[in-house]
Enzyme design. Structure first.
Site: not given
Length: 118
Positions: A22, A100
């Site tokens: 990420e 998200k």
């Protein structure tokens, strides 16, 4: 009395998350704001000085999404809420939702979000 300013789906590309991939690859984040305040003066004056500039709010959100990496979207939402509320004492309540949608979970989900209220 409490009126509401609402902004939905403010987009930014950030590198937030617990996992190394990420931090390396990044992903899309979307933020919704719900701001409670008294807008009676602005509703009469028709003057931007009597409200909060929506563009400035969106800019703060994008700066936080694209800025310093955090591991948790809870932290990202809190930073956005604290920064906006800290700059605008006329706000009685703010809710910040960070979405998200590509969160790395094993189940299929259309969205993952956290809402922080101050």
């Amino acid at each position: 009395m409490s009126d509401v300013i609402s902004l939905k789906g403010i987009w930014g590309f950030g590198y937030h998350g617990v996992f190394d991939h990420e931090a390396k690859n990044g992903q899309d984040f979307f933020v919704d704001l719900e701001i409670h305040l008294d807008l009676s003066r602005a509703s009469v004056s028709d003057d931007l000085a009597d409200t909060i500039d929506y563009g400035a709010l969106a800019d703060i959100v994008v700066e936080e999404i694209t800025g310093e990496r955090v591991q948790l979207i809870e932290r990202l939402a809190g930073r956005i809420a604290d920064r906006i509320k800290g700059g605008h004492p006329e706000i009685s309540n703010i809710a910040v939702t960070v979405h998200k949608p590509k969160a790395p979970i094993s189940a299929q989900a259309s969205d993952i979000s956290v809402t922080i209220t101050r």
